[in-house]
Write a protein that holds these residues in place. Structure first.
Motif, PDB file in Angstrom:
ATOM      1  N   UNK A 119     -24.268 -18.449  11.525  1.00 11.36           N
ATOM      2  CA  UNK A 119     -23.920 -17.705  12.439  1.00 11.36           C
ATOM      3  C   UNK A 119     -25.658 -17.470  13.703  1.00 11.36           C
ATOM      4  N   UNK A 120     -26.254 -17.489  11.829  1.00 11.39           N
ATOM      5  CA  UNK A 120     -27.901 -16.885  12.919  1.00 11.39           C
ATOM      6  C   UNK A 120     -28.569 -18.122  14.035  1.00 11.39           C
ATOM      7  N   UNK A 121     -27.836 -18.861  13.220  1.00 11.20           N
ATOM      8  CA  UNK A 121     -28.246 -20.684  14.551  1.00 11.20           C
ATOM      9  C   UNK A 121     -27.965 -20.199  16.010  1.00 11.20           C
ATOM     10  N   UNK A 122     -26.337 -19.861  15.762  1.00 11.31           N
ATOM     11  CA  UNK A 122     -25.391 -20.173  16.786  1.00 11.31           C
ATOM     12  C   UNK A 122     -25.965 -18.814  17.746  1.00 11.31           C
ATOM     13  N   UNK A 123     -26.623 -17.537  17.165  1.00 16.97           N
ATOM     14  CA  UNK A 123     -26.926 -16.208  17.998  1.00 16.97           C
ATOM     15  C   UNK A 123     -27.781 -16.405  18.272  1.00 16.97           C
ATOM     16  N   UNK A 124     -29.292 -17.498  17.880  1.00 15.24           N
ATOM     17  CA  UNK A 124     -30.593 -17.731  18.209  1.00 15.24           C
ATOM     18  C   UNK A 124     -31.516 -16.597  17.643  1.00 15.24           C
ATOM     19  N   UNK A 125     -30.551 -16.363  16.222  1.00 16.91           N
ATOM     20  CA  UNK A 125     -31.345 -15.129  15.333  1.00 16.91           C
ATOM     21  C   UNK A 125     -31.477 -15.401  14.122  1.00 16.91           C
ATOM     22  N   UNK A 126     -32.396 -17.216  14.113  1.00 14.88           N
ATOM     23  CA  UNK A 126     -32.917 -17.925  12.855  1.00 14.88           C
ATOM     24  C   UNK A 126     -34.111 -17.486  12.583  1.00 14.88           C
ATOM     25  N   UNK A 127     -35.036 -17.430  13.217  1.00  9.40           N
ATOM     26  CA  UNK A 127     -36.319 -16.625  13.036  1.00  9.40           C
ATOM     27  C   UNK A 127     -36.059 -15.398  13.021  1.00  9.40           C
ATOM     28  N   UNK A 128     -34.976 -14.623  12.725  1.00  6.69           N
ATOM     29  CA  UNK A 128     -34.972 -12.593  12.603  1.00  6.69           C
ATOM     30  C   UNK A 128     -34.503 -12.506  10.973  1.00  6.69           C
ATOM     31  N   UNK A 129     -33.752 -13.818  10.641  1.00  6.49           N
ATOM     32  CA  UNK A 129     -33.020 -13.658   9.189  1.00  6.49           C
ATOM     33  C   UNK A 129     -33.563 -14.775   8.763  1.00  6.49           C
ATOM     34  N   UNK A 130     -33.317 -14.765   7.598  1.00 11.40           N
ATOM     35  CA  UNK A 130     -33.400 -15.730   6.138  1.00 11.40           C
ATOM     36  C   UNK A 130     -32.734 -15.116   4.716  1.00 11.40           C
ATOM     37  N   UNK A 131     -31.371 -16.549   5.374  1.00 11.46           N
ATOM     38  CA  UNK A 131     -30.107 -15.842   4.144  1.00 11.46           C
ATOM     39  C   UNK A 131     -30.402 -17.255   3.416  1.00 11.46           C
ATOM     40  N   UNK A 132     -30.768 -16.785   1.778  1.00 14.84           N
ATOM     41  CA  UNK A 132     -30.805 -17.670   0.685  1.00 14.84           C
ATOM     42  C   UNK A 132     -29.992 -17.177  -0.466  1.00 14.84           C
ATOM     43  N   UNK A 133     -29.772 -17.851  -0.888  1.00 15.82           N
ATOM     44  CA  UNK A 133     -28.827 -18.536  -2.294  1.00 15.82           C
ATOM     45  C   UNK A 133     -29.610 -18.670  -3.183  1.00 15.82           C
ATOM     46  N   UNK A 134     -29.476 -16.892  -4.094  1.00 19.42           N
ATOM     47  CA  UNK A 134     -30.045 -16.134  -5.141  1.00 19.42           C
ATOM     48  C   UNK A 134     -29.752 -15.782  -6.002  1.00 19.42           C
TER      49      UNK A 134
END
Length: 295
Positions: A119-134
């Motif tokens: 979703x972050x990629x689709x909405x152009x928000x990849x640089x303002x998000x950092x979703x991680x498994x952990x």
């Protein structure tokens, strides 16, 4: 019928899991997203903040996310860590409405992480998000990284929650804030394993004994982690009954009936059939927003 059998199989597999972290991950893989979010506009997974006239879990779910943001004191340019973020709907809402600078997220369920990243990629928000498994109890961040750490209806799972509090304290900057929306008993003497109704079975199967304490115990654990001036405020009057009414009515919703197999509708209706028991057990549970500050 086939989907019900698949769900039952996932339930049995989850209950047989000894490792508490794996059990929680499998807990969130029990229900198919096609069923869980059928006839819905969002993927909020919380119990919601219910005001008079609200009938939609999508509206109530976002309202609870905003209640948590307000409690944490979100400001533009804040850096936020969301621990146990589900599918991340609240994170995108906070970026949109609270204009925070960046949201990082930690989650133990791979499909949640992948969904939020896509979703972050689709909405152009990849640089303002950092979703991680952990894991919430071993956060993969340097000391003093964030202005706010939040957990929206997830910290009751963390094994134990006190370890998450310690990690949240570590990764917060001085003056930072931890805020949680969380489920605890009204009375710490209530036996967790006495909860018997199907809709509340998560209390027995996915909350560790270490996390089963009342508001006073919750505040004590925050203080023990180093936080100052913890406030643990009950909001149960805005959560439990609205959620119960929504879920009870859902099997009769024509849009839901059209979106899922008839066996799913029947199974959900059966799960919510014993309203007297459900109401009684809801009466044993608190729902709190807790806020604490790092000196």
């Amino acid at each position: 019928m086939l989907e019900n059998l698949r769900t039952l199989g996932r339930v049995v597999r989850t209950l047989a899991t000894k490792d508490p972290v794996t059990r929680v991950r499998r807990f969130y893989e029990i229900q198919s997203p096609d069923v869980e979010f059928a006839a819905r506009d969002t993927r909020y997974m919380n119990f919601g903040w219910w005001e008079d006239g609200v009938t939609s879990i999508d509206v109530a779910g976002e309202a609870l996310a905003m209640q948590l943001a307000d409690a944490a004191g979100f400001k533009p340019d804040d850096t936020i860590l969301d621990v146990g973020f589900g599918y991340g709907d609240q994170d995108f809402a906070w970026l949109r409405d609270r204009r925070v600078s960046k949201v990082s997220g930690i989650n133990i369920t791979p499909r949640h992480v992948e969904h939020a990243r896509q979703r972050a990629e689709r909405e152009g928000l990849a640089e303002r998000t950092d979703f991680r498994l952990g894991s919430a109890t071993t956060l993969p961040f340097e000391d003093g990284t964030f202005d706010r750490v939040v957990a929206l209806e997830s910290a009751f799972h963390f094994h134990p929650r006190s370890a998450f509090f310690a990690e949240a304290f570590r990764v917060l900057r001085p003056g930072g804030v931890l805020a949680t929306a969380d489920i605890i008993p009204l009375d710490g003497d209530t036996a967790r394993m006495s909860i018997r109704s199907g809709p509340l079975s998560f209390v027995k199967f996915s909350i560790p004994d270490e996390n089963w304490h009342d508001r006073a115990g919750y505040a004590d654990q925050l203080t023990g982690a180093g936080f100052a001036n913890p406030e643990v405020r009950s909001i149960r009057d805005h959560t439990w009954d609205g959620w119960r009414r929504y879920q009870t009515a859902r099997p009769g919703d024509p849009a839901f009936q059209a979106a899922v197999d008839p066996g799913v509708v029947k199974g959900m209706a059966n799960n919510w059939r014993d309203q007297e028991l459900i109401k009684k057990e809801i009466g044993l549970l608190d729902y709190v927003i807790a806020v604490a500050h790092k000196p």
